[in-house]
Design a protein around this motif. Structure first.
Motif, PDB file in Angstrom:
ATOM      1  N   ALA A 468     -44.712  25.887 -88.421  1.00  0.00           N
ATOM      2  CA  ALA A 468     -43.245  25.911 -88.256  1.00  0.00           C
ATOM      3  C   ALA A 468     -42.550  25.738 -89.604  1.00  0.00           C
ATOM      4  N   ARG A 469     -43.063  24.829 -90.407  1.00  0.00           N
ATOM      5  CA  ARG A 469     -42.498  24.616 -91.735  1.00  0.00           C
ATOM      6  C   ARG A 469     -42.686  25.845 -92.610  1.00  0.00           C
ATOM      7  N   TYR A 470     -43.896  26.454 -92.444  1.00  0.00           N
ATOM      8  CA  TYR A 470     -44.129  27.656 -93.258  1.00  0.00           C
ATOM      9  C   TYR A 470     -43.103  28.754 -92.886  1.00  0.00           C
ATOM     10  N   ASN A 471     -42.896  28.859 -91.650  1.00  0.00           N
ATOM     11  CA  ASN A 471     -41.896  29.847 -91.223  1.00  0.00           C
ATOM     12  C   ASN A 471     -40.527  29.481 -91.767  1.00  0.00           C
ATOM     13  N   LYS A 472     -40.210  28.201 -91.710  1.00  0.00           N
ATOM     14  CA  LYS A 472     -38.928  27.757 -92.237  1.00  0.00           C
ATOM     15  C   LYS A 472     -38.822  28.021 -93.730  1.00  0.00           C
ATOM     16  N   LEU A 473     -39.923  27.712 -94.481  1.00  0.00           N
ATOM     17  CA  LEU A 473     -39.934  27.954 -95.928  1.00  0.00           C
ATOM     18  C   LEU A 473     -39.816  29.439 -96.228  1.00  0.00           C
ATOM     19  N   LYS A 474     -40.473  30.216 -95.391  1.00  0.00           N
ATOM     20  CA  LYS A 474     -40.385  31.670 -95.592  1.00  0.00           C
ATOM     21  C   LYS A 474     -38.952  32.140 -95.409  1.00  0.00           C
ATOM     22  N   GLU A 475     -38.380  31.574 -94.352  1.00  0.00           N
ATOM     23  CA  GLU A 475     -36.968  31.915 -94.134  1.00  0.00           C
ATOM     24  C   GLU A 475     -36.111  31.394 -95.292  1.00  0.00           C
ATOM     25  N   LYS A 476     -36.438  30.181 -95.769  1.00  0.00           N
ATOM     26  CA  LYS A 476     -35.715  29.606 -96.893  1.00  0.00           C
ATOM     27  C   LYS A 476     -35.874  30.480 -98.137  1.00  0.00           C
ATOM     28  N   SER A 478     -36.595  33.661 -98.245  1.00  0.00           N
ATOM     29  CA  SER A 478     -35.789  34.883 -98.091  1.00  0.00           C
ATOM     30  C   SER A 478     -34.307  34.574 -98.347  1.00  0.00           C
ATOM     31  N   GLU A 479     -33.905  33.421 -97.871  1.00  0.00           N
ATOM     32  CA  GLU A 479     -32.530  33.038 -98.131  1.00  0.00           C
ATOM     33  C   GLU A 479     -32.301  32.854 -99.626  1.00  0.00           C
ATOM     34  N   LEU A 480     -33.280  32.261-100.294  1.00  0.00           N
ATOM     35  CA  LEU A 480     -33.163  32.070-101.742  1.00  0.00           C
ATOM     36  C   LEU A 480     -33.147  33.411-102.482  1.00  0.00           C
ATOM     37  N   VAL A 481     -33.964  34.294-102.005  1.00  0.00           N
ATOM     38  CA  VAL A 481     -33.966  35.625-102.646  1.00  0.00           C
ATOM     39  C   VAL A 481     -32.604  36.272-102.466  1.00  0.00           C
ATOM     40  N   ASN A 482     -32.152  36.146-101.304  1.00  0.00           N
ATOM     41  CA  ASN A 482     -30.824  36.698-101.058  1.00  0.00           C
ATOM     42  C   ASN A 482     -29.798  35.974-101.923  1.00  0.00           C
ATOM     43  N   THR A 483     -29.919  34.711-101.983  1.00  0.00           N
ATOM     44  CA  THR A 483     -28.992  33.930-102.804  1.00  0.00           C
ATOM     45  C   THR A 483     -29.111  34.333-104.273  1.00  0.00           C
ATOM     46  N   HIS A 484     -30.315  34.574-104.751  1.00  0.00           N
ATOM     47  CA  HIS A 484     -30.544  34.975-106.128  1.00  0.00           C
ATOM     48  C   HIS A 484     -29.883  36.340-106.396  1.00  0.00           C
ATOM     49  N   ALA A 485     -30.124  37.217-105.455  1.00  0.00           N
ATOM     50  CA  ALA A 485     -29.487  38.526-105.636  1.00  0.00           C
ATOM     51  C   ALA A 485     -27.983  38.390-105.669  1.00  0.00           C
ATOM     52  N   GLU A 486     -27.477  37.567-104.796  1.00  0.00           N
ATOM     53  CA  GLU A 486     -26.030  37.369-104.787  1.00  0.00           C
ATOM     54  C   GLU A 486     -25.582  36.731-106.085  1.00  0.00           C
ATOM     55  N   LEU A 487     -26.388  35.863-106.564  1.00  0.00           N
ATOM     56  CA  LEU A 487     -26.054  35.218-107.842  1.00  0.00           C
ATOM     57  C   LEU A 487     -26.100  36.214-109.005  1.00  0.00           C
ATOM     58  N   LEU A 488     -27.087  37.074-108.963  1.00  0.00           N
ATOM     59  CA  LEU A 488     -27.156  38.072-110.024  1.00  0.00           C
ATOM     60  C   LEU A 488     -25.897  38.950-109.973  1.00  0.00           C
ATOM     61  N   ARG A 489     -25.485  39.203-108.761  1.00  0.00           N
ATOM     62  CA  ARG A 489     -24.284  40.007-108.691  1.00  0.00           C
ATOM     63  C   ARG A 489     -23.082  39.207-109.212  1.00  0.00           C
ATOM     64  N   GLN A 518     -39.632  24.814-107.807  1.00  0.00           N
ATOM     65  CA  GLN A 518     -39.872  24.196-106.506  1.00  0.00           C
ATOM     66  C   GLN A 518     -40.354  25.209-105.490  1.00  0.00           C
ATOM     67  N   VAL A 519     -39.807  26.386-105.586  1.00  0.00           N
ATOM     68  CA  VAL A 519     -40.257  27.393-104.619  1.00  0.00           C
ATOM     69  C   VAL A 519     -41.731  27.708-104.840  1.00  0.00           C
TER      70      VAL A 519
END
Length: 1089
Positions: A468-476, A478-489, A518-519
């Motif tokens: 469950a945590r792994y799934n959560k981290l995976k989701e996290k 993906s959220e971070l990747v999305n956040t990074h992309a948004e940040l790059l923008r 940390q990731v």
């Protein structure tokens, strides 16, 4: 209640002054009360507590002095019941009292009890019931012997005397008769005679016991419960000791009988077996009857004997023997009855002298014949008290040491037992601890299994949580990747604002780096945890399977362990109970030990104080004792002088006896006195034995001059026997030849001279040491040798040889006749095969007549043997058969000679018949042998007839047999002659061819031949006479066969005569044909000179 009339002097003269005297007085008083209560005239059994006090009193003083002192004063002759109860108490004292109780020397008593100052015998105490007692004043001569108790007392007294004598003779057996088999084997020894004698004595002992029991039962009426009545119990009470004695005696006799049967033949012990069987049945009936009585059931456990006696002929039967054991149950203590019922007077009654217990006065008498003063009595009392205190001190020390050693031994045993219990307890605790540890391990394993099960479930839960945590981290992520992309923008948007917001950018950069780091870290950790969790999950699955199987096994072991744990728990509880019990016993024993130690210390302190007081008194008494020792030395010297005076008077009297005997050697009136050498030899031998006794007595007197009794007795016997030998030596010389008579007289003179010289030496003290009694032995031996030389020569043959020779010769004669009959039958069989016709007829007739003659002779010898036995049995009296033959030696020798002659004649007849049948002998030999047999049988008949009773049936049969032998001998002669006439050729004389001259010539030759034969016959007859004369010279002058030996030897020596040879041919002349005279079955003998 009876009163004690004669109270011991030491009781009356007791002076109270210290504790030991008071204790002694209390002891005497207690003993007097117990004896008075135990031995009384009430017809009731003796109480056990009174008898026990008396027995303890014997152990207290190590003897029965006090008991016997009071027993002397009891009026036993006045009451049979009193005597019966006294015997009962004495029996118990002998059995259970101190070992010295049976060997205690009794004090002196007044005249009416024992006839003077001598030791009291048991029979004398009982008055008229004893065998040697005097009648008591006021009673009939018969006393109470004819009443019921009197008869029992008589039997009981014999039993006690037998018991005392047995134990004095055999000290290995205690009075209680309880010994081990090793002691019994040692007492019996290895000598079969000792075993035989010991068995007989035990049989006598058992007979006395059984006789008492039978007498008691005979007086009781078994139809009613007499054992519950006081009168019946009074009679039955002593049988308890009888039962105890009989059980041991029965066991010992069985052992000894088996031992005797292993050493001696069964026929020899037939009397022993019969006596044992009789005692066995009596003892079995006694035990059976006693077991059925209620009185004995509560007092004693009586064993049961087997149904039948042991089989002593079978050695293995000893293993089947069971020793009978008598059990006396423990009695509850009886209440004490403090009663003072004894009557003690202040002095002895009138007419009865006081009892004096002074051992010194008993041994040496009062000094100078005067009565002792008070100081002497005080000294003697102090002496006795010192000795008593010493013995009591030693006894207390020994008892204290023994008690301490017993307690120490008990404590050591209890400590060892406690230590053993402790070890067992420790071992049980260790085992229990191990089982508990194993149980804990099993329980821990079970808990571990359960925990592992929980861990597996938890691991599964953690794995699901991790996913469950792994799934959560995976989701996290993906959220971070999305956040990074948004940040790059937004970076482009913010670049413009970079300068303004540089700080913010740097901070954002750092945050970005941190977040990236940390990731990555979270990614790596999640991967590693995922792998670890997968491995751990596989491992947990394998462990879970193993733990499941192990859990099953542990559960099984756990069930077994719980079962064993319950058993160990029960054992542990039992051990705990035993431990508590042992602890209580140890505490009790320790308390007893402390009490005993305190008591021992108190006694030791009291003994130290008493020892100091005794030492002071001892110093005071030593001075007084010195005076007594000087008096004792004077008395000792006086005793030595009196002993020598008695010896000198005896020697003087012996000297007068010997002088009288020596004087008879020259007394002319003594010449008519005669004696036999046999009696002289017996007197000389007795005198030689007396010389040995005199030497022994002389040596004993030189060793101890205080006792000359042995020398005086030996001297008296020696003087009488020596004088008797001298007198009979002189009387024997009167019938002896001159030379031996002179030598005998000279030897008697020498013997008398040496004996008189010895008597003179014994009368002087200086010469007493140089006296040599052995010097008289040499002349006495000379007298003995001369007496043996003067004995008749016909008595040289020993009694045993002469008696055996008669039986031997009679048996040899019978054997010779049997052999002759057998040989004649063999010859007859050979003649039937080897001959025929007239010769066979002649041979059969001759052999048949010889066979009839042998049968008649055999019957004659058998009848003569029977008659001979009848003569010996009727004439020997109390003497033995050999002594009868020796006494009638002439008749015996004649009987032996006749028997030999019969056997020799039978042998010669058979040999002659054999030669005649084989044509190698002469018919005349048969005729002569027949005459010889007839003469020999006539001699045997005459020898047997001379001492036989004329009315004896054996004598009549013997005379008949003699006549039959004569007839058979005549038949042999007749058949021989007729056969000779038939066999010899009788040619008819033919004179037809002879002239007158030739006939005359033959007539002259025939006359010459007849004259030659007559001369030859005369010469042969003369030769026959010379042969018979020489035979008589060799045989000696033998008297009549029935003549007995003379009582005295002849005056002239018989040097020219000899004993007749026992194997000589009979001296009977040959008969003419058909001249047998039949008169009493004997021949009239002819002697040819």
């Amino acid at each position: 209640m009876n009163s004690i009339k004669n109270v011991p002097a030491r009781v009356l003269n007791r002076r109270p002054g210290h504790s030991l005297e008071a204790e002694r007085e209390q002891f005497d008083k207690t003993q007097a009360i117990s004896i008075s209560k135990a031995i009384n005239t009430q017809e009731a059994p003796v109480k056990e507590k009174h008898a026990r006090r008396i027995i303890l009193g014997t152990h207290h003083e190590k003897g029965a002095f006090t008991f016997w002192s009071y027993a002397i004063g009891l009026p036993l002759p006045s009451s049979a019941i009193l005597s019966w109860k006294f015997c009962h108490v004495l029996h118990k004292v002998l059995r259970d009292g101190h070992p010295n109780a049976g060997a205690t020397r009794l004090p002196a008593v007044p005249e009416q009890h024992s006839g003077g100052r001598r030791p009291v015998a048991l029979a004398s105490l009982l008055g008229p019931r004893g065998s040697r007692a005097r009648p008591h004043p006021g009673l009939s001569p018969q006393g109470h012997l004819h009443d019921r108790y009197g008869q029992l007392v008589n039997i009981y007294t014999k039993l006690l005397l037998t018991k005392i004598s047995f134990h004095l003779k055999h000290p290995q057996f205690p009075a209680g008769l309880e010994v081990t088999d090793e002691v019994l084997e040692k007492a019996a020894g290895t000598d079969v005679n000792n075993i035989f004698q010991l068995t007989v004595e035990m049989f006598d002992y058992m007979d006395c016991e059984l006789k008492l029991s039978e007498s008691v039962f005979r007086q009781l009426n078994t139809a009613i419960a007499v054992s519950q009545m006081s009168s019946g119990q009074c009679r039955l009470a002593p049988l308890i000791q009888v039962i105890q004695d009989c059980s041991h005696l029965y066991h010992y006799t069985v052992k000894l009988m088996f031992k005797l049967h292993s050493c001696l033949p069964a026929d020899t012990l037939q009397g022993h077996r019969d006596r044992f069987h009789e005692q066995f049945h009596s003892l079995r009936n006694f035990f059976r009857r006693a077991s059925d009585m209620l009185y004995f059931k509560r007092l004693i456990q009586i064993p049961r004997l087997p149904e039948g006696p042991p089989n002593f002929l079978r050695a293995s039967a000893l293993a089947e023997h069971i020793k009978p054991v008598v059990v006396i149950p423990e009695e509850a203590p009886e209440d004490e009855e403090p009663e003072n019922l004894i009557e003690i007077s202040t002095g002895p009654p009138a007419g009865e002298p006081a009892v004096v217990a002074d051992l010194f006065e008993q041994t040496f008498g009062p000094p100078n014949g005067s009565v002792k003063d008070d100081r002497d009595l005080q000294i003697e009392a102090l002496k006795r008290e010192v000795e008593m205190l010493r013995s009591e001190l030693d006894k207390i020390k020994l008892e204290a040491q023994r008690f301490i050693s017993q307690l120490k031994g008990q404590v050591n045993a209890l400590e060892a037992e406690l230590e053993e219990q402790r070890k067992q307890k420790q071992k049980a605790l260790v085992d229990n601890e191990q089982l508990r540890h194993e149980l804990a391990q099993l329980r821990a394993a079970q808990v571990e299994g359960e925990r592992n099960q929980g861990l597996r479930e938890e691991a599964e839960k953690k794995a699901s949580a991790t996913e469950a945590r792994y799934n959560k981290l995976k989701e996290k992520h993906s959220e971070l990747v999305n956040t990074h992309a948004e940040l790059l923008r937004k970076n482009a948007d913010t670049a413009k604002q970079l300068t303004v917001t540089q700080q913010s950018q740097e901070e954002v950069a750092r945050v970005k780096e941190q977040l990236a780091f940390q990731v990555e870290q979270v990614k790596r950790e999640s991967e590693m945890k995922l792998e670890e969790q997968s491995d751990q999950l596989e491992k947990l699955k394998r462990e879970l399977e193993a733990k499941a199987g192990e859990l099953v096994r542990v559960q099984e072991v756990l069930s077994r362990t719980e079962q064993s744990g319950s058993e160990l728990s029960s054992r542990l509880d039992a051990l705990s109970v035993d431990r508590d019990e042992l602890s209580r016993v140890v505490q009790q024993r320790e308390a007893d030990l402390l009490a005993a130690q305190s008591l021992a210390r108190e006694k030791e302190e009291a003994l130290n104080q008493e020892r100091q007081r005794v030492s002071r008194e001892r110093d005071e008494l030593q001075g007084r004792l010195a005076d007594k020792e000087s008096q004792e030395q004077g008395l000792q010297q006086r005793l030595l002088d009196e002993q020598f005076a008695m010896l000198r008077a005896t020697a003087a009297e012996a000297e007068r006896i010997l002088q009288d005997a020596v004087g008879k050697l020259d007394d002319p009136l003594h010449l008519r006195c005669t004696s036999s050498p046999d009696y002289l030899v017996s007197r000389a031998q007795a005198a030689l034995d007396a010389v040995s006794a005199l030497e022994k007595g002389h040596a004993q007197y030189l060793t101890s001059r205080a006792d000359a009794s042995g020398l005086v007795a030996a001297l008296t016997r020696f003087s009488h026997l020596t004088a008797d030998t001298i007198v009979h030596g002189s009387a024997t010389s009167h019938l002896a030849p001159t030379d031996p008579a002179d030598r005998l007289i000279d030897t008697c003179r020498e013997c008398g001279a040496r004996a008189l010289e010895l008597m003179g030496q014994l009368q002087e003290q200086q010469a007493l040491l140089q006296a040599r009694p052995g010097l008289v032995r040499t002349p006495l031996q000379g007298i003995l040798q001369l007496g043996q030389e003067l004995k008749p020569k016909s008595l040289d043959v020993r009694q045993e040889e002469l008696g055996a020779m008669v039986d031997k010769e009679m048996a040899a004669t019978s054997a010779a006749i049997e052999d002759a009959v057998r040989r004649i039958e063999d010859m007859m069989n050979q003649a039937r095969h080897a001959s025929s016709g007239v010769k066979l007829e002649v041979n059969e007739r001759i052999l048949n007549s010889c066979t009839d003659l042998m049968k008649a002779i055999r019957l004659l010898v058998t009848t003569s043997t029977s008659l001979q036995k009848e003569i010996v049995e009727s004439g020997r009296g109390a003497a033995t058969q050999q002594e009868f033959y020796a006494k009638n030696s002439r008749w015996t020798e004649g009987l032996i000679s006749a028997s030999k002659a019969v056997g020799w004649g039978a042998t010669q007849l058979v040999e002659s018949a054999d030669k005649v049948v084989l044509h190698m002998g002469k018919y005349e030999e048969l005729i002569v042998c027949s005459h010889e047999i007839a003469a020999s049988t006539a001699q045997l008949v005459a020898a047997s007839k001379v001492k036989a009773d004329k009315h004896s049936p054996h004598l009549s049969r013997l005379q008949e047999c003699s006549r039959t032998v004569n007839e058979m001998a005549a038949n042999v002669v007749a058949s021989t002659k007729s056969g000779q006439e038939q066999v010899e050729d009788r040619d008819t004389m033919d004179f037809s061819g002879l002239s007158l001259i030739k006939l005359k010539k033959q007539e002259m030759e025939t006359q010459v031949r007849a004259l030659e034969l007559e001369k030859t016959l005369e010469v042969e007859r003369v030769r026959l006479g010379e042969l018979r004369r020489q035979h008589y010279l060799l045989a000696g002058a033998v008297g009549a066969p029935g003549e007995e030996e003379p009582s005295q030897p002849s005056a002239a020596p018989r040097s020219g005569t000899k004993k007749p040879p026992l194997a000589q041919k009979p001296t009977v002349a040959p008969r003419q044909d058909h001249q047998l005279e039949k008169k009493d079955g004997s021949y009239a003998a002819q002697v040819v000179n």
